[in-house]
Design a protein around this motif. Structure first.
Motif, short mmCIF file in Angstrom:
data_model
loop_
_atom_site.label_atom_id
_atom_site.label_comp_id
_atom_site.label_asym_id
_atom_site.label_seq_id
_atom_site.Cartn_x
_atom_site.Cartn_y
_atom_site.Cartn_z
N THR A 100 0.79 -1.01 0.25
CA THR A 100 0.27 0.13 -0.34
C THR A 100 0.75 1.27 -0.11
OG1 THR A 100 -1.77 -0.96 1.69
CG2 THR A 100 -2.10 1.19 1.35
N LYS A 101 2.55 0.45 0.84
CA LYS A 101 3.00 2.59 0.95
C LYS A 101 3.22 2.71 -0.41
CE LYS A 101 6.92 3.92 2.81
NZ LYS A 101 8.42 3.60 3.11
N ASP A 102 3.76 2.01 -1.60
CA ASP A 102 4.79 2.03 -3.11
C ASP A 102 3.19 2.69 -3.73
OD1 ASP A 102 6.79 0.69 -1.98
OD2 ASP A 102 6.62 -1.21 -3.01
N ALA A 103 1.94 2.38 -3.39
CA ALA A 103 0.51 2.99 -5.02
C ALA A 103 0.58 3.55 -4.35
CB ALA A 103 -0.74 1.32 -3.90
N LEU A 104 0.22 4.12 -2.58
CA LEU A 104 -0.21 5.57 -2.43
C LEU A 104 1.03 6.40 -2.26
CD1 LEU A 104 -1.56 4.64 0.83
CD2 LEU A 104 -3.07 5.34 -0.74
N GLY A 105 2.31 6.42 -2.44
CA GLY A 105 3.42 7.43 -2.46
C GLY A 105 3.37 7.65 -4.84
N PHE A 106 2.13 7.22 -5.13
CA PHE A 106 2.10 7.75 -6.77
C PHE A 106 2.48 9.32 -6.58
CE2 PHE A 106 -0.81 9.50 -10.41
CZ PHE A 106 0.18 8.69 -11.25
N PRO A 107 2.65 9.98 -7.65
CA PRO A 107 3.66 9.20 -9.20
C PRO A 107 5.31 9.42 -8.22
CG PRO A 107 3.78 11.47 -9.03
CD PRO A 107 3.09 11.44 -8.28
N PHE A 108 5.69 9.11 -6.86
CA PHE A 108 6.46 9.10 -6.48
C PHE A 108 7.86 7.97 -6.72
CE2 PHE A 108 4.85 13.29 -4.51
CZ PHE A 108 5.72 13.37 -5.46
N THR A 109 7.00 7.30 -5.76
CA THR A 109 7.35 5.16 -6.13
C THR A 109 6.85 4.36 -7.15
OG1 THR A 109 5.54 5.02 -4.33
CG2 THR A 109 7.42 5.73 -3.59
N THR A 110 6.48 5.09 -8.17
CA THR A 110 6.07 3.71 -9.17
C THR A 110 6.33 4.71 -9.71
OG1 THR A 110 4.44 5.95 -9.69
CG2 THR A 110 3.96 4.31 -8.47
N GLN A 111 6.99 3.65 -11.10
CA GLN A 111 7.79 3.78 -12.32
C GLN A 111 6.53 4.32 -13.83
OE1 GLN A 111 10.35 0.98 -13.90
NE2 GLN A 111 9.86 1.18 -16.05
N ASN A 112 6.78 4.88 -14.08
CA ASN A 112 5.91 5.86 -14.84
C ASN A 112 6.02 5.78 -16.28
OD1 ASN A 112 4.15 6.94 -12.65
ND2 ASN A 112 5.76 7.60 -11.99
N ASN A 113 5.06 5.78 -17.21
CA ASN A 113 5.64 5.80 -18.70
C ASN A 113 4.22 6.49 -19.32
OD1 ASN A 113 8.06 4.18 -18.83
ND2 ASN A 113 6.38 2.59 -18.33
N GLY A 114 4.40 7.20 -20.11
CA GLY A 114 3.03 7.91 -21.01
C GLY A 114 3.00 8.49 -22.40
N ILE A 115 2.67 8.32 -23.10
CA ILE A 115 2.30 8.09 -24.90
C ILE A 115 1.54 9.27 -25.26
CG2 ILE A 115 2.56 6.98 -26.82
CD1 ILE A 115 3.54 4.77 -25.79
N LEU A 116 2.05 10.18 -26.44
CA LEU A 116 1.51 10.86 -26.57
C LEU A 116 1.06 10.89 -28.35
CD1 LEU A 116 -1.13 13.32 -26.81
CD2 LEU A 116 0.78 14.80 -27.00
N GLN A 117 0.15 10.68 -29.25
CA GLN A 117 0.37 10.22 -30.75
C GLN A 117 -0.13 10.74 -30.93
OE1 GLN A 117 1.01 5.78 -32.18
NE2 GLN A 117 -0.83 6.18 -33.10
N ILE A 118 -0.09 11.65 -32.20
CA ILE A 118 -1.02 12.90 -32.90
C ILE A 118 -0.95 11.88 -34.39
CG2 ILE A 118 -0.65 15.10 -33.83
CD1 ILE A 118 0.00 16.05 -31.38
N GLY A 119 -2.02 11.73 -34.89
CA GLY A 119 -1.71 10.97 -36.30
C GLY A 119 -2.09 12.45 -37.36
#
Length: 368
Positions: A100-119
Protein backbone atom coordinates in the motif's frame (compact mmCIF):
# COMPACT_ATOMS: atom_id res chain seq x y z
CA UNK A 1 13.31 8.85 0.88
CA UNK A 2 15.33 12.03 0.59
CA UNK A 3 13.13 15.15 1.02
CA UNK A 4 12.64 17.37 -2.03
CA UNK A 5 12.90 21.13 -2.20
CA UNK A 6 9.66 23.08 -2.33
CA UNK A 7 8.30 23.48 -5.81
CA UNK A 8 10.56 20.74 -7.24
CA UNK A 9 8.70 18.11 -9.29
CA UNK A 10 10.08 14.57 -9.65
CA UNK A 11 10.78 13.27 -13.12
CA UNK A 12 7.79 10.93 -12.98
CA UNK A 13 5.41 13.78 -12.22
CA UNK A 14 6.97 15.83 -15.01
CA UNK A 15 6.34 13.04 -17.49
CA UNK A 16 2.73 12.66 -16.46
CA UNK A 17 2.05 16.38 -16.30
CA UNK A 18 3.61 16.99 -19.71
CA UNK A 19 1.68 14.13 -21.32
CA UNK A 20 -1.62 15.28 -19.86
CA UNK A 21 -0.87 18.91 -20.77
CA UNK A 22 -0.13 18.01 -24.38
CA UNK A 23 -3.25 15.88 -24.63
CA UNK A 24 -5.32 18.62 -23.01
CA UNK A 25 -3.99 21.15 -25.50
CA UNK A 26 -4.91 18.86 -28.36
CA UNK A 27 -8.42 18.38 -27.03
CA UNK A 28 -8.77 22.14 -26.48
CA UNK A 29 -7.78 22.82 -30.09
CA UNK A 30 -10.37 20.34 -31.33
CA UNK A 31 -13.00 21.84 -29.03
CA UNK A 32 -12.27 25.38 -30.21
CA UNK A 33 -12.50 24.28 -33.84
CA UNK A 34 -15.82 22.56 -33.16
CA UNK A 35 -17.17 25.65 -31.38
CA UNK A 36 -16.09 27.87 -34.26
CA UNK A 37 -17.91 25.63 -36.72
CA UNK A 38 -21.01 25.70 -34.53
CA UNK A 39 -20.91 29.51 -34.27
CA UNK A 40 -20.51 29.83 -38.03
CA UNK A 41 -23.49 27.55 -38.56
CA UNK A 42 -25.55 29.56 -36.04
CA UNK A 43 -24.75 32.88 -37.69
CA UNK A 44 -25.53 31.49 -41.13
CA UNK A 45 -28.78 29.78 -40.13
CA UNK A 46 -30.80 31.85 -42.57
CA UNK A 47 -28.69 30.67 -45.52
CA UNK A 48 -29.20 27.00 -46.36
CA UNK A 49 -26.07 24.99 -46.99
CA UNK A 50 -25.34 24.13 -50.60
CA UNK A 51 -24.07 20.68 -49.60
CA UNK A 52 -25.62 18.33 -47.03
CA UNK A 53 -24.70 14.81 -45.95
CA UNK A 54 -27.80 12.63 -46.36
CA UNK A 55 -26.29 9.30 -45.35
CA UNK A 56 -22.95 7.99 -44.11
CA UNK A 57 -22.08 4.30 -43.75
CA UNK A 58 -19.34 1.77 -44.53
CA UNK A 59 -16.81 4.47 -45.33
CA UNK A 60 -19.02 6.29 -47.88
CA UNK A 61 -21.12 9.47 -47.86
CA UNK A 62 -24.22 10.36 -49.85
CA UNK A 63 -24.20 14.14 -50.45
CA UNK A 64 -27.03 16.43 -51.55
CA UNK A 65 -25.94 19.49 -53.56
CA UNK A 66 -28.16 22.48 -54.16
CA UNK A 67 -28.00 23.84 -57.68
CA UNK A 68 -26.53 27.14 -58.79
CA UNK A 69 -27.56 29.70 -61.38
CA UNK A 70 -30.93 30.90 -62.57
CA UNK A 71 -32.34 27.38 -62.78
CA UNK A 72 -30.82 25.58 -59.76
CA UNK A 73 -31.03 21.83 -60.28
CA UNK A 74 -30.18 19.76 -57.20
CA UNK A 75 -28.04 16.62 -57.52
CA UNK A 76 -26.61 13.88 -55.33
CA UNK A 77 -23.09 12.52 -55.06
CA UNK A 78 -21.62 9.31 -53.58
CA UNK A 79 -18.04 9.61 -52.31
CA UNK A 80 -15.67 8.08 -49.82
CA UNK A 81 -15.76 9.61 -46.36
CA UNK A 82 -12.86 12.10 -46.12
CA UNK A 83 -10.19 11.24 -43.59
CA UNK A 84 -9.86 13.40 -40.49
CA UNK A 85 -7.02 15.93 -40.70
CA UNK A 86 -5.72 15.07 -37.21
CA UNK A 87 -6.27 12.23 -34.74
CA UNK A 88 -5.10 11.88 -31.14
CA UNK A 89 -4.30 8.95 -28.89
CA UNK A 90 -2.86 8.82 -25.38
CA UNK A 91 -1.66 5.94 -23.27
CA UNK A 92 0.44 5.16 -20.24
CA UNK A 93 1.46 2.63 -17.65
CA UNK A 94 2.23 2.67 -13.93
CA UNK A 95 4.32 -0.02 -12.22
CA UNK A 96 4.89 -0.42 -8.48
CA UNK A 97 5.17 -2.92 -5.70
CA UNK A 98 2.12 -4.59 -4.19
CA UNK A 99 2.45 -2.76 -0.88
CA UNK A 100 0.00 0.00 0.00
CA UNK A 101 2.92 2.35 0.70
CA UNK A 102 4.20 2.05 -2.87
CA UNK A 103 0.75 2.54 -4.39
CA UNK A 104 -0.09 5.58 -2.25
CA UNK A 105 3.28 7.16 -3.09
CA UNK A 106 2.20 7.67 -6.74
CA UNK A 107 3.82 9.19 -8.75
CA UNK A 108 7.00 9.35 -6.60
CA UNK A 109 7.34 5.64 -5.76
CA UNK A 110 6.08 4.25 -9.07
CA UNK A 111 7.63 3.78 -12.48
CA UNK A 112 5.61 5.89 -14.93
CA UNK A 113 5.39 5.80 -18.71
CA UNK A 114 3.34 8.14 -20.91
CA UNK A 115 2.65 8.22 -24.66
CA UNK A 116 1.00 10.91 -26.75
CA UNK A 117 0.36 10.08 -30.40
CA UNK A 118 -0.78 12.57 -33.04
CA UNK A 119 -1.84 11.10 -36.37
CA UNK A 120 -2.24 12.80 -39.73
CA UNK A 121 -4.55 10.40 -41.61
CA UNK A 122 -4.79 12.47 -44.78
CA UNK A 123 -1.13 12.00 -45.61
CA UNK A 124 -0.49 8.85 -43.53
CA UNK A 125 1.87 10.34 -40.96
CA UNK A 126 2.19 9.74 -37.23
CA UNK A 127 4.06 11.69 -34.54
CA UNK A 128 4.62 10.11 -31.13
CA UNK A 129 6.06 11.46 -27.88
CA UNK A 130 6.92 8.92 -25.20
CA UNK A 131 8.27 9.54 -21.71
CA UNK A 132 9.61 7.10 -19.14
CA UNK A 133 10.62 7.74 -15.56
CA UNK A 134 11.79 5.22 -12.93
CA UNK A 135 10.63 5.30 -9.34
CA UNK A 136 12.44 7.70 -7.01
CA UNK A 137 15.04 6.05 -4.80
CA UNK A 138 16.94 7.07 -1.71
CA UNK A 139 19.95 8.29 -3.67
CA UNK A 140 17.65 9.78 -6.35
CA UNK A 141 20.18 9.05 -9.14
CA UNK A 142 17.64 7.53 -11.54
CA UNK A 143 16.88 9.73 -14.53
CA UNK A 144 13.89 9.68 -16.83
CA UNK A 145 14.01 9.53 -20.61
CA UNK A 146 12.06 11.06 -23.47
CA UNK A 147 11.71 10.00 -27.10
CA UNK A 148 10.16 11.70 -30.11
CA UNK A 149 9.43 9.59 -33.19
CA UNK A 150 7.79 10.13 -36.56
CA UNK A 151 6.57 7.57 -39.12
CA UNK A 152 5.56 8.50 -42.65
CA UNK A 153 3.96 6.07 -45.09
CA UNK A 154 5.12 6.44 -48.69
CA UNK A 155 2.88 5.82 -51.66
CA UNK A 156 3.96 4.33 -54.99
CA UNK A 157 6.66 6.39 -56.69
CA UNK A 158 8.49 6.56 -59.98
CA UNK A 159 10.62 3.93 -61.70
CA UNK A 160 8.58 1.04 -60.36
CA UNK A 161 8.89 2.02 -56.69
CA UNK A 162 6.06 0.61 -54.61
CA UNK A 163 4.65 1.53 -51.22
CA UNK A 164 7.02 2.05 -48.31
CA UNK A 165 7.64 4.01 -45.14
CA UNK A 166 10.20 6.30 -43.52
CA UNK A 167 10.73 6.72 -39.79
CA UNK A 168 12.95 8.61 -37.40
CA UNK A 169 13.54 8.70 -33.63
CA UNK A 170 15.21 11.24 -31.36
CA UNK A 171 15.91 10.59 -27.68
CA UNK A 172 16.40 13.13 -24.92
CA UNK A 173 20.10 12.22 -24.55
CA UNK A 174 20.77 13.18 -28.18
CA UNK A 175 20.75 9.67 -29.68
CA UNK A 176 18.86 9.29 -32.95
CA UNK A 177 17.97 6.65 -35.53
CA UNK A 178 16.35 6.57 -38.96
CA UNK A 179 14.84 3.77 -41.04
CA UNK A 180 13.56 3.40 -44.58
CA UNK A 181 11.64 0.63 -46.38
CA UNK A 182 10.24 0.42 -49.90
CA UNK A 183 9.00 -2.12 -52.43
CA UNK A 184 10.94 -2.07 -55.72
CA UNK A 185 9.33 -3.68 -58.76
CA UNK A 186 11.03 -6.88 -60.00
CA UNK A 187 13.66 -6.61 -57.27
CA UNK A 188 12.01 -6.96 -53.86
CA UNK A 189 11.64 -5.01 -50.66
CA UNK A 190 14.55 -2.85 -49.55
CA UNK A 191 15.07 -1.96 -45.87
CA UNK A 192 17.75 0.23 -44.37
CA UNK A 193 18.60 1.86 -41.03
CA UNK A 194 21.20 4.18 -39.48
CA UNK A 195 21.71 5.53 -35.94
CA UNK A 196 23.83 8.06 -34.10
CA UNK A 197 26.42 5.38 -33.23
CA UNK A 198 26.91 4.87 -36.99
CA UNK A 199 25.45 1.38 -36.74
CA UNK A 200 23.77 0.67 -40.07
CA UNK A 201 22.01 -2.11 -41.92
CA UNK A 202 20.70 -2.72 -45.43
CA UNK A 203 18.54 -5.67 -46.48
CA UNK A 204 16.77 -6.82 -49.63
CA UNK A 205 13.89 -9.31 -49.35
CA UNK A 206 13.17 -11.44 -52.42
CA UNK A 207 10.51 -14.10 -52.98
CA UNK A 208 10.64 -16.75 -55.71
CA UNK A 209 8.01 -18.89 -57.48
CA UNK A 210 6.62 -21.80 -55.47
CA UNK A 211 8.13 -25.27 -55.91
CA UNK A 212 5.77 -28.16 -55.09
CA UNK A 213 3.68 -25.89 -52.89
CA UNK A 214 6.66 -24.44 -50.98
CA UNK A 215 7.51 -20.76 -51.44
CA UNK A 216 11.24 -19.96 -51.13
CA UNK A 217 12.50 -16.52 -50.11
CA UNK A 218 15.93 -15.03 -49.46
CA UNK A 219 17.04 -11.91 -47.60
CA UNK A 220 20.41 -10.48 -48.58
CA UNK A 221 21.84 -8.00 -46.10
CA UNK A 222 24.83 -6.24 -44.66
CA UNK A 223 25.69 -4.39 -41.44
CA UNK A 224 28.76 -2.67 -40.08
CA UNK A 225 29.82 -6.13 -38.79
CA UNK A 226 29.61 -7.95 -42.13
CA UNK A 227 27.28 -9.70 -44.58
CA UNK A 228 24.21 -11.70 -43.61
CA UNK A 229 21.83 -13.98 -45.52
CA UNK A 230 18.55 -15.59 -44.54
CA UNK A 231 16.98 -18.35 -46.66
CA UNK A 232 13.54 -19.80 -45.90
CA UNK A 233 10.78 -21.96 -47.35
CA UNK A 234 7.12 -21.82 -46.35
CA UNK A 235 4.05 -23.71 -47.50
CA UNK A 236 1.52 -26.53 -46.97
CA UNK A 237 3.10 -29.93 -46.44
CA UNK A 238 -0.26 -31.67 -46.81
CA UNK A 239 -3.90 -30.99 -46.03
CA UNK A 240 -4.26 -29.11 -42.72
CA UNK A 241 -0.47 -29.24 -42.19
CA UNK A 242 1.65 -26.09 -42.69
CA UNK A 243 5.39 -25.89 -42.28
CA UNK A 244 8.33 -23.54 -42.60
CA UNK A 245 12.11 -23.67 -42.27
CA UNK A 246 14.73 -20.92 -42.23
CA UNK A 247 18.50 -20.74 -42.09
CA UNK A 248 20.52 -17.59 -41.38
CA UNK A 249 23.96 -16.47 -40.34
CA UNK A 250 25.08 -13.85 -37.85
CA UNK A 251 26.67 -10.81 -39.57
CA UNK A 252 30.40 -11.43 -39.95
CA UNK A 253 30.18 -15.16 -39.04
CA UNK A 254 30.14 -17.57 -41.97
CA UNK A 255 31.05 -20.96 -40.47
CA UNK A 256 28.23 -23.55 -40.91
CA UNK A 257 28.38 -24.42 -37.21
CA UNK A 258 27.36 -20.84 -36.37
CA UNK A 259 24.24 -20.87 -38.56
CA UNK A 260 20.88 -20.41 -36.82
CA UNK A 261 18.15 -22.90 -37.79
CA UNK A 262 14.42 -22.40 -37.18
CA UNK A 263 11.57 -24.77 -38.08
CA UNK A 264 7.82 -24.70 -37.51
CA UNK A 265 5.02 -27.22 -38.12
CA UNK A 266 1.35 -26.39 -37.56
CA UNK A 267 -1.39 -29.03 -37.68
CA UNK A 268 -5.06 -28.03 -37.70
CA UNK A 269 -8.36 -29.84 -37.63
CA UNK A 270 -10.96 -29.37 -40.34
CA UNK A 271 -12.41 -25.91 -39.87
CA UNK A 272 -9.29 -24.90 -37.88
CA UNK A 273 -11.17 -25.30 -34.59
CA UNK A 274 -8.15 -26.99 -33.02
CA UNK A 275 -4.49 -26.38 -33.84
CA UNK A 276 -1.20 -27.79 -32.59
CA UNK A 277 2.00 -25.90 -33.36
CA UNK A 278 5.57 -27.09 -32.76
CA UNK A 279 8.53 -24.71 -33.09
CA UNK A 280 12.19 -25.65 -32.88
CA UNK A 281 15.45 -23.72 -33.19
CA UNK A 282 19.19 -24.28 -33.04
CA UNK A 283 21.42 -21.43 -31.86
CA UNK A 284 24.96 -21.80 -30.51
CA UNK A 285 24.58 -18.73 -28.29
CA UNK A 286 22.91 -21.17 -25.85
CA UNK A 287 26.16 -22.94 -24.96
CA UNK A 288 24.80 -25.66 -22.67
CA UNK A 289 21.85 -26.67 -24.83
CA UNK A 290 21.72 -24.98 -28.27
CA UNK A 291 18.38 -26.59 -29.12
CA UNK A 292 15.18 -24.79 -28.08
CA UNK A 293 11.54 -25.59 -28.76
CA UNK A 294 7.93 -24.84 -27.90
CA UNK A 295 4.58 -26.57 -28.22
CA UNK A 296 1.25 -24.68 -28.41
CA UNK A 297 -2.30 -26.07 -28.46
CA UNK A 298 -5.33 -23.85 -29.13
CA UNK A 299 -9.05 -24.51 -29.13
CA UNK A 300 -11.64 -22.12 -30.57
CA UNK A 301 -15.04 -22.21 -28.86
CA UNK A 302 -17.99 -19.87 -29.12
CA UNK A 303 -17.38 -17.87 -25.95
CA UNK A 304 -13.58 -17.86 -26.00
CA UNK A 305 -10.35 -19.11 -27.53
CA UNK A 306 -8.27 -21.26 -25.17
CA UNK A 307 -4.53 -21.72 -25.54
CA UNK A 308 -1.93 -23.74 -23.63
CA UNK A 309 1.79 -23.67 -24.38
CA UNK A 310 5.13 -24.79 -23.03
CA UNK A 311 8.64 -23.76 -24.02
CA UNK A 312 12.14 -24.00 -22.60
CA UNK A 313 11.45 -21.31 -19.98
CA UNK A 314 7.79 -21.49 -18.89
CA UNK A 315 4.27 -22.90 -19.00
CA UNK A 316 1.49 -20.59 -20.17
CA UNK A 317 -2.35 -20.60 -20.25
CA UNK A 318 -4.49 -18.00 -22.02
CA UNK A 319 -8.22 -17.41 -22.56
CA UNK A 320 -9.44 -14.68 -24.91
CA UNK A 321 -12.86 -13.33 -25.87
CA UNK A 322 -13.84 -10.41 -28.08
CA UNK A 323 -13.56 -7.93 -25.17
CA UNK A 324 -11.39 -9.54 -22.49
CA UNK A 325 -8.31 -11.68 -22.03
CA UNK A 326 -6.81 -13.56 -19.09
CA UNK A 327 -3.40 -15.25 -19.03
CA UNK A 328 -1.10 -16.92 -16.52
CA UNK A 329 2.49 -18.12 -16.85
CA UNK A 330 4.90 -19.91 -14.51
CA UNK A 331 8.58 -20.76 -14.89
CA UNK A 332 9.54 -24.38 -15.59
CA UNK A 333 12.64 -24.32 -13.39
CA UNK A 334 12.94 -22.71 -9.91
CA UNK A 335 15.57 -20.04 -9.34
CA UNK A 336 18.49 -20.29 -6.92
CA UNK A 337 16.09 -19.56 -4.02
CA UNK A 338 13.77 -22.41 -4.99
CA UNK A 339 11.02 -20.07 -6.23
CA UNK A 340 9.31 -20.11 -9.62
CA UNK A 341 8.66 -16.78 -11.34
CA UNK A 342 4.99 -16.34 -12.21
CA UNK A 343 2.90 -13.75 -14.01
CA UNK A 344 -0.87 -13.15 -14.19
CA UNK A 345 -2.44 -10.77 -16.73
CA UNK A 346 -6.00 -9.50 -17.09
CA UNK A 347 -7.10 -7.27 -19.97
CA UNK A 348 -10.53 -5.70 -20.46
CA UNK A 349 -10.98 -3.38 -23.41
CA UNK A 350 -8.04 -0.99 -23.47
CA UNK A 351 -7.06 -1.46 -19.82
CA UNK A 352 -4.77 -4.25 -18.64
CA UNK A 353 -3.15 -5.23 -15.34
CA UNK A 354 -0.14 -7.51 -14.80
CA UNK A 355 1.03 -8.99 -11.49
CA UNK A 356 4.47 -10.62 -11.12
CA UNK A 357 5.62 -13.03 -8.42
CA UNK A 358 7.78 -13.43 -6.37
CA UNK A 359 8.95 -9.86 -7.11
CA UNK A 360 5.46 -8.65 -6.07
CA UNK A 361 5.27 -6.06 -8.86
CA UNK A 362 2.06 -4.74 -10.44
CA UNK A 363 1.78 -2.91 -13.76
CA UNK A 364 -1.32 -1.09 -14.99
CA UNK A 365 -1.63 -0.09 -18.69
CA UNK A 366 -4.25 2.09 -20.34
CA UNK A 367 -4.62 3.35 -23.93
CA UNK A 368 -7.22 5.82 -25.20
Amino acid sequence: MKPRRAGQRPNGAKALVLTLALFGAALSACSMASQAQGLAALLGRGKPKRTKVLLEAQGFQLLFHRGKGKVPLPWVQLRRTPKKPVSFAVGGSVESGMSTKDALGFPFTTQNNGILQIGFPRFSGRLQLSMEDPASTADDDAQGSMELSYLQALGPGRFGAGAGEFGGKLRGNGEWSASFAREVEDIGKFRGSLNSQLDWSADLDQSYPAVKGMVPSVTYGATQDGMRVRASVDGDLKKNVHGSYSLRNIPGKYAPMDFIHEAKVKVGSSGARQTLEAVGSYDRKFAKLPVRGSLTYSLKTRPATLEASVDFDRYRLRAQTARAQAAAAVARVPDENGQRAAEVELKVGKVSAVAQLPTRRVRLNMNL
